[in-house]
Write an enzyme that holds these catalytic residues in place. Structure first.
Site, mmCIF file in Angstrom:
data_model
loop_
_atom_site.group_PDB
_atom_site.id
_atom_site.type_symbol
_atom_site.label_atom_id
_atom_site.label_comp_id
_atom_site.label_asym_id
_atom_site.label_seq_id
_atom_site.Cartn_x
_atom_site.Cartn_y
_atom_site.Cartn_z
ATOM 1 C CG HIS A 50 36.136 61.279 26.022
ATOM 2 N ND1 HIS A 50 36.953 61.241 24.918
ATOM 3 C CD2 HIS A 50 36.508 62.374 26.726
ATOM 4 C CE1 HIS A 50 37.795 62.259 24.956
ATOM 5 N NE2 HIS A 50 37.527 62.973 26.041
ATOM 6 C CG HIS A 64 34.920 65.293 30.181
ATOM 7 N ND1 HIS A 64 36.115 65.063 30.816
ATOM 8 C CD2 HIS A 64 35.225 65.436 28.859
ATOM 9 C CE1 HIS A 64 37.110 65.084 29.925
ATOM 10 N NE2 HIS A 64 36.589 65.316 28.724
HETATM 11 P P1 AMP Z 1 39.647 65.193 26.560
HETATM 12 O O1 AMP Z 1 40.662 66.251 26.859
HETATM 13 O O2 AMP Z 1 38.247 65.706 26.463
HETATM 14 O O3 AMP Z 1 40.049 64.339 25.373
HETATM 15 O O4 AMP Z 1 39.630 64.253 27.835
HETATM 16 C C1 AMP Z 1 40.440 63.131 27.972
HETATM 17 C C2 AMP Z 1 40.342 62.722 29.406
HETATM 18 O O5 AMP Z 1 40.760 61.376 29.505
HETATM 19 C C3 AMP Z 1 41.220 63.544 30.349
HETATM 20 O O6 AMP Z 1 40.394 64.132 31.349
HETATM 21 C C4 AMP Z 1 42.190 62.503 30.921
HETATM 22 O O7 AMP Z 1 42.491 62.729 32.268
HETATM 23 C C5 AMP Z 1 41.419 61.217 30.724
HETATM 24 N N1 AMP Z 1 42.208 60.003 30.592
HETATM 25 C C6 AMP Z 1 43.221 59.769 29.727
HETATM 26 N N2 AMP Z 1 43.675 58.508 29.868
HETATM 27 C C7 AMP Z 1 42.923 57.926 30.833
HETATM 28 C C8 AMP Z 1 42.912 56.631 31.441
HETATM 29 N N3 AMP Z 1 43.773 55.663 31.072
HETATM 30 N N4 AMP Z 1 42.021 56.385 32.418
HETATM 31 C C9 AMP Z 1 41.140 57.351 32.795
HETATM 32 N N5 AMP Z 1 41.105 58.587 32.258
HETATM 33 C C10 AMP Z 1 41.985 58.883 31.300
#
Ligand code: AMP
Ligand code: ZN
Length: 134
Positions: free
Chosen positions: A98, A100
């Site tokens: 993903h 950001h």
């Molecule tokens: P990372 O730390 O780069 O893996 O980012 C994961 C991101 O996914 C974090 O910013 C979380 O807040 C976000 N996240 C996790 N689960 C969900 C969800 N169900 N819907 C939207 N965002 C999510």
């Protein structure tokens, strides 16, 4: 992948606040945003992180650009940080690639403020989604 939360979002088994999608990628609001309009762009297919397959960057690139322009035009962001964490040591928590897209505003400028969560950023995400889609 049944046990992957982002695959479940792509499949619609888990809800999300989608703000953009195309054939290869979807974009939805982060549930715990650092900045107002913090959005995640993900490929529809399961790829662990951005170092696993160079082709995946091309799949998410149009969505990243579209979302960046969306937060500028609809939310008044003046810039964005585009960031992807690869590996738990780098802060990756969800192991489906993903990107950001972090909208940035003049009242909280610069690299230092990037990782400081705006306390109001998570307020009324439904309204924020409507604003982005409107
Ligand atoms: P990372 O730390 O780069 O893996 O980012 C994961 C991101 O996914 C974090 O910013 C979380 O807040 C976000 N996240 C996790 N689960 C969900 C969800 N169900 N819907 C939207 N965002 C999510
Ligand atoms: Zn997945």
């Amino acid at each position: 992948m049944d046990d992957c939360v982002f695959c479940s979002i792509v499949a619609g088994r888990i809800g999300s606040r989608r703000v953009w999608e195309d054939e290869d990628a979807i974009a939805f609001l982060d549930i715990a945003p650092y900045h107002r309009g913090h959005t995640l762009v993900i490929p529809r297919r399961h790829v662990v992180d951005g170092t696993a397959d160079p082709a995946v960057w091309g799949e998410v690139a149009p969505a990243i650009v579209a979302v960046s322009n969306l937060v500028k035009t609809k939310l008044g962001a003046q810039g964005v940080n585009i960031l992807s964490n690869a590996g738990s040591v780098a802060g990756q928590e969800v192991f489906h690639f993903h990107v950001h897209v972090l909208p940035r505003y003049a009242d909280r400028p610069g690299m230092q403020a990037l990782a400081q969560r705006d306390p109001g950023a998570g307020d009324d995400l439904d309204a924020l989604q409507a604003q982005l889609l409107g």
